[in-house]
Design a protein around this motif. Sequence first.
Motif, mmCIF file in Angstrom:
data_model
loop_
_atom_site.group_PDB
_atom_site.id
_atom_site.type_symbol
_atom_site.label_atom_id
_atom_site.label_comp_id
_atom_site.label_asym_id
_atom_site.label_seq_id
_atom_site.Cartn_x
_atom_site.Cartn_y
_atom_site.Cartn_z
ATOM 1 N N UNK A 100 11.843 26.219 -42.598
ATOM 2 C CA UNK A 100 11.900 27.662 -42.372
ATOM 3 C C UNK A 100 13.337 28.126 -42.560
ATOM 4 N N UNK A 101 13.532 29.091 -43.458
ATOM 5 C CA UNK A 101 14.862 29.601 -43.751
ATOM 6 C C UNK A 101 15.087 30.939 -43.038
ATOM 7 N N UNK A 161 6.171 36.605 -43.099
ATOM 8 C CA UNK A 161 7.389 35.811 -43.212
ATOM 9 C C UNK A 161 7.117 34.325 -43.066
ATOM 10 N N UNK A 162 6.309 33.962 -42.071
ATOM 11 C CA UNK A 162 6.052 32.543 -41.833
ATOM 12 C C UNK A 162 5.370 31.894 -43.032
ATOM 13 N N UNK A 163 4.403 32.609 -43.627
ATOM 14 C CA UNK A 163 3.696 32.058 -44.786
ATOM 15 C C UNK A 163 4.644 31.890 -45.975
ATOM 16 N N UNK A 164 5.660 32.728 -46.044
ATOM 17 C CA UNK A 164 6.618 32.639 -47.148
ATOM 18 C C UNK A 164 7.732 31.624 -46.870
ATOM 19 N N UNK A 165 7.775 31.105 -45.626
ATOM 20 C CA UNK A 165 8.785 30.103 -45.299
ATOM 21 C C UNK A 165 10.095 30.679 -44.802
ATOM 22 N N UNK A 166 10.062 31.911 -44.254
ATOM 23 C CA UNK A 166 11.296 32.538 -43.790
ATOM 24 C C UNK A 166 11.159 33.024 -42.356
ATOM 25 N N UNK A 167 12.304 33.091 -41.676
ATOM 26 C CA UNK A 167 12.361 33.603 -40.309
ATOM 27 C C UNK A 167 13.389 34.736 -40.264
#
Length: 544
Positions: free
Chosen positions: A1-2, A23-29
């Motif tokens: 998670x970025x 955001x979580x599905x895209x890998x970001x926080x």
Amino acid sequence: MYSLMLVDDEDEVREGIMKKTDWAACGFRPLGAYDNGRDAAEALESLRPDVLITDICMPFMDGLELSRYAAERCRDTKIVIITGYEEFDYAKQAIKLRVSEYLLKPINGREFTAFLGRLKAELDEERASRENLCAIRQQLNQSLPLLKERFLERLSTSVMKKEEIERKLDYFQLPLRGPAFLSLAADIDPRVIPQTQGSQTNPDAGADIELLHFAVFNIFQEIFEKENGGAVFRTRDDKIGVLLSGTPEGVGPLAQTLAGHTAYSVEKYLKLTLTIGMGRACPAWTQIPESFREACSALDYRLLLGSNRILCISDVERGSSLHSMAYLEWEKKLLSALKRGKGNQISGVLSAWLEEWRSAGLPVEKCYSMLHRLLVALMNWVAETGFEEAEVFGEDPFKEMRAIRTLDQLKLWLEGLCHRVICSLGEKRSIQAESQMRLAEAYIKEQYADENLALQGVCQHIYMSTSYFSALFKQHTGLTFVEYLTRLRIDKAKELLAATGLKAYDIASRVGYPDPQYFSVIFKRHTGMTPKEFRSRTQAGETE
């Protein structure tokens, strides 16, 4: 998670992106959304996001100025410009600021999600290339030619003719053209290198350490050499040397900035800390050896000032000294404590003495000189008692002394040495056992918050086998090592629950339990209450 920061002065755009993006599905926080560049800049250095997405036209500080600020202070942060302006001049400025993407408004949710997917893939690839030690192992076999490295070391340590320097700089394609030059010397702080795994338990331990050294060297090369035209080399004693050139007024601040970036990257990607020494700027190639000598001298001040920092020679050389009569008084106190077998008094004498060194800012060589005198005095006294020096001090205590890098390590080493003297010269074995158990208790009380604290580590600290230690420790405390450690941790947890508002999971981590659920089970087993129940009853005045 970025992690990600969003900056846009249009409420509709900013809130739309924040609410409509999974955001979580895209890998970001997301770390936050800001409506102006000034507020974002204030938060940038503390948050250090992996990605900064910013509009260009904003109040107080526009997006290009914010991007420039981010590029200078957070070199690992990817910058994305999102704007409604399509003029190519903006794009050209953004490219110069190392901006990764230039997105045009309006952007629908599907396009933005696809963009985040590409960005995550790029970040994954970069992280893998830095964290994958297998990839670094392959690069190890393709390192710089030995001739280039030896030339740089020679340039930094000995006098060379100007014509030879020019010829070899051209041959090795090194852009060190001045007009000013500055040297740095860096070393991995020894406390973070895995040295507890011997060859019997981990045959690859030595190779792993070499791999970590090479990974650190790669980061230095990337930041100082590839991006800023410096030269990086490894010294024969496993340190890293750096030569940097620039203007007389600019090379020093540049070196400070790049050293900070490097230390941050090494800690982020390799979980190691560095100490970096920095010499003064000089106006000629032939004066580089003096600058490098100063850098190495500044690095040695780690002994007094501690590790994990950047030490400039102009800041650390203060020229203070202690009178020789003061040293003789310290030596007298220490020998007196040794003769009486007073371990606590020894610790007090050493603490006061070393704190005097720290506050006086002694030159490092004078510190080593006094340590040499102290060792000789101790060895002479032990020899006078009829014991063999090697039985107490080992084969080469002077070599051990020179390997010490900080005052905290020195204190532990001297305490261990003095306790060995007490134990060796004591008439009864109980003196040795009592001294070692006190040292073990002190070590456990100091390290109880370390989740990796184990019986083997304590035994190594006091130089005792696990079976003998277990028997003596149970006799000394009435508890096994595990029972003692658990009780200590629970007592510390009870203190924190009663005196602070910290969350239970935070308290668990502070007392050595990384798993909050396991901490809760252990706490209830020993107190009959969960942490929450204990805090409630304590606040209500129901506990003893």
